[in-house]
Scaffold this motif. Sequence first.
Motif, mmCIF file in Angstrom:
data_model
loop_
_atom_site.group_PDB
_atom_site.id
_atom_site.type_symbol
_atom_site.label_atom_id
_atom_site.label_comp_id
_atom_site.label_asym_id
_atom_site.label_seq_id
_atom_site.Cartn_x
_atom_site.Cartn_y
_atom_site.Cartn_z
ATOM 1 N N ASN A 35 -38.076 -20.327 13.963
ATOM 2 C CA ASN A 35 -38.465 -20.804 12.920
ATOM 3 C C ASN A 35 -37.496 -20.299 11.840
ATOM 4 N N ARG A 36 -36.680 -18.578 12.009
ATOM 5 C CA ARG A 36 -35.628 -18.543 11.113
ATOM 6 C C ARG A 36 -34.762 -18.967 11.238
ATOM 7 N N ARG A 37 -34.501 -18.760 9.740
ATOM 8 C CA ARG A 37 -33.377 -19.350 8.637
ATOM 9 C C ARG A 37 -32.233 -19.791 9.628
ATOM 10 N N PRO A 38 -31.158 -20.489 9.732
ATOM 11 C CA PRO A 38 -30.651 -20.585 10.561
ATOM 12 C C PRO A 38 -29.597 -19.891 9.823
ATOM 13 N N HIS A 39 -28.439 -18.756 10.675
ATOM 14 C CA HIS A 39 -27.929 -18.164 9.823
ATOM 15 C C HIS A 39 -26.606 -17.540 10.973
ATOM 16 N N ILE A 40 -25.658 -17.227 10.509
ATOM 17 C CA ILE A 40 -24.199 -16.987 11.437
ATOM 18 C C ILE A 40 -24.037 -15.461 12.004
ATOM 19 N N LEU A 41 -23.851 -15.774 13.335
ATOM 20 C CA LEU A 41 -23.704 -13.767 13.701
ATOM 21 C C LEU A 41 -22.264 -13.208 14.010
ATOM 22 N N ALA A 42 -21.709 -12.811 13.568
ATOM 23 C CA ALA A 42 -20.690 -12.629 12.782
ATOM 24 C C ALA A 42 -20.450 -11.062 13.946
ATOM 25 N N CYS A 43 -19.204 -10.871 14.545
ATOM 26 C CA CYS A 43 -19.416 -9.690 15.663
ATOM 27 C C CYS A 43 -17.716 -8.936 15.118
ATOM 28 N N VAL A 44 -18.558 -7.752 15.114
ATOM 29 C CA VAL A 44 -16.920 -7.086 14.164
ATOM 30 C C VAL A 44 -16.893 -5.606 14.335
ATOM 31 N N VAL A 60 -18.086 -19.322 4.670
ATOM 32 C CA VAL A 60 -18.559 -20.487 5.195
ATOM 33 C C VAL A 60 -20.303 -19.998 4.658
ATOM 34 N N ALA A 61 -21.231 -19.143 4.980
ATOM 35 C CA ALA A 61 -22.125 -19.437 4.993
ATOM 36 C C ALA A 61 -22.366 -19.452 3.405
ATOM 37 N N SER A 62 -21.870 -19.407 2.915
ATOM 38 C CA SER A 62 -22.454 -19.582 1.067
ATOM 39 C C SER A 62 -22.017 -20.756 1.061
ATOM 40 N N SER A 63 -21.572 -21.541 1.335
ATOM 41 C CA SER A 63 -20.780 -22.618 1.104
ATOM 42 C C SER A 63 -21.781 -23.473 2.097
ATOM 43 N N LEU A 64 -23.012 -23.315 3.131
ATOM 44 C CA LEU A 64 -23.407 -23.832 3.822
ATOM 45 C C LEU A 64 -24.853 -23.782 3.457
ATOM 46 N N GLY A 65 -25.291 -22.408 3.049
ATOM 47 C CA GLY A 65 -26.539 -22.206 2.763
ATOM 48 C C GLY A 65 -27.022 -21.313 4.481
ATOM 49 N N LEU A 66 -26.315 -20.435 4.844
ATOM 50 C CA LEU A 66 -26.785 -19.657 5.898
ATOM 51 C C LEU A 66 -27.031 -17.816 5.876
ATOM 52 N N GLU A 67 -27.602 -17.877 6.315
ATOM 53 C CA GLU A 67 -27.689 -16.539 6.254
ATOM 54 C C GLU A 67 -26.440 -15.115 7.637
ATOM 55 N N VAL A 68 -26.244 -14.257 7.589
ATOM 56 C CA VAL A 68 -25.373 -13.562 8.363
ATOM 57 C C VAL A 68 -25.875 -12.237 8.339
ATOM 58 N N THR A 69 -25.507 -12.084 10.219
ATOM 59 C CA THR A 69 -26.206 -11.062 10.466
ATOM 60 C C THR A 69 -25.009 -10.517 11.596
ATOM 61 N N PHE A 70 -24.219 -8.910 10.992
ATOM 62 C CA PHE A 70 -23.243 -8.675 11.045
ATOM 63 C C PHE A 70 -23.701 -8.076 13.169
ATOM 64 N N ALA A 71 -22.738 -7.407 14.435
ATOM 65 C CA ALA A 71 -23.369 -7.517 15.374
ATOM 66 C C ALA A 71 -22.164 -6.508 15.486
ATOM 67 N N ARG A 72 -22.441 -5.566 16.322
ATOM 68 C CA ARG A 72 -21.763 -4.566 16.873
ATOM 69 C C ARG A 72 -21.924 -4.343 18.445
ATOM 70 N N VAL A 73 -21.032 -4.135 18.956
ATOM 71 C CA VAL A 73 -21.495 -3.835 20.560
ATOM 72 C C VAL A 73 -21.037 -2.834 20.421
ATOM 73 N N ILE A 74 -21.411 -1.846 21.492
ATOM 74 C CA ILE A 74 -20.790 -0.932 22.343
ATOM 75 C C ILE A 74 -21.248 -1.686 24.292
ATOM 76 N N ARG A 201 -17.402 -31.668 3.808
ATOM 77 C CA ARG A 201 -17.587 -32.188 2.500
ATOM 78 C C ARG A 201 -18.101 -30.494 1.950
ATOM 79 N N ARG A 202 -19.559 -30.522 2.476
ATOM 80 C CA ARG A 202 -19.797 -29.134 2.001
ATOM 81 C C ARG A 202 -19.138 -28.221 1.274
ATOM 82 N N ILE A 203 -18.593 -27.792 2.544
ATOM 83 C CA ILE A 203 -17.686 -26.180 1.797
ATOM 84 C C ILE A 203 -16.935 -27.324 1.112
ATOM 85 N N ALA A 204 -15.705 -27.876 0.712
ATOM 86 C CA ALA A 204 -14.816 -28.391 0.826
ATOM 87 C C ALA A 204 -15.394 -28.545 -1.471
#
Length: 347
Positions: A35-44, A60-74, A201-204
């Motif tokens: 049930n978590r709000r849809p989000h973007i996982l951004a690999c940085v 893109v997240a701002s345009s589509l109403g999403l959250e962002v989770t930043f991920a770092r991979v060891i 359309r929503r992003i535009a």
Amino acid sequence: MNISPQGLRAIDDGPPPVSRHTARSAIEHRPHTPNRRPHILACVDDSPRADAVAYHALTVASSLGLEVTFARVIEQSGQSAVPADPIEWQLRWETQRSQLHDLEHRFDNGVKTAGVVLVGDPCDELIDWSEVNGATLLALSTGTRSETNGMGPTTMRVLQSGTTSLLLVPPQAQSSAHRYRRIMVPIDGSSRAESVLPIARRIARSHGAELLLVHTVPKAGASQGFQGKNVGTLHAEIERQNKQNAKSQLEQLTARVEDDGITVQSVLLGPADPRHATCQLSKDREVDLVVMSSHGATALSDIPCGSVAEYLATHCSMPVLMVRPNLVTDFGAGRFDTNGQSVFRFG
């Protein structure tokens, strides 16, 4: 698919315990928050490309109403999930956590953000975390400027996995604050290609950007049973009919988008190779973002994406938002609502 148990830790948690042979638990044993709000996982990572990935993921997240989770991979390979030296492990963890905190505060556009440090094979960890936590999009860099195929090995593996929608950011992409001015949507007459229009359309609309609808009519293929001038006549007639149908569809889609209050242009190309012609047009028109479905008219279920989508993903100099059936939302006006419906309409 298996993942390391420490992968779900948020950046404010402490590092996972040190173990030379940390067991990898099955994905169904991991905490799941459907049930978590849809989000973007951004690999940085720690390269200069991280800013571009973060910027476009947040945009893109701002345009589509999403959250962002930043991920770092060891990155770890073999049986050892973490270094045997606890001091080294603590330092690496703290470094990753600090860099994530810094990145979260570098951009301020009102998007809710979080961070996670993953350990293991980058491709496996990113895909597993996305599946377990219901990430709507996975954003990552396509690679470095020096790579001849236009895509690094980790990104290529993620692309070929075919499991999630992707925001692919090339190293040439801008990382400074600017609004998208022109968004390109390649179509080919299929409902799958057309199904990404609500997203585009929503992003535009949020950027006041122009939509560029592009249909490239392919060259007629070889025909069995025809020789000489008959072949040329048949090919010419096929291409004429295809151009007529493409023109009619473009006119209908253009009218529909204009009725939605968005500036739109349509371009009919060909007969030509859709891969090269579409990619070249994106450069000629100085497109800021390409939004397209992973599969078009061919819709082969046994391949991760169509040939045009893969070519644009590996050759475009601007970000490509590749939509797959996992993208679940209505992306309509008003309050964000998932309703369990995929934007990818089959038929």
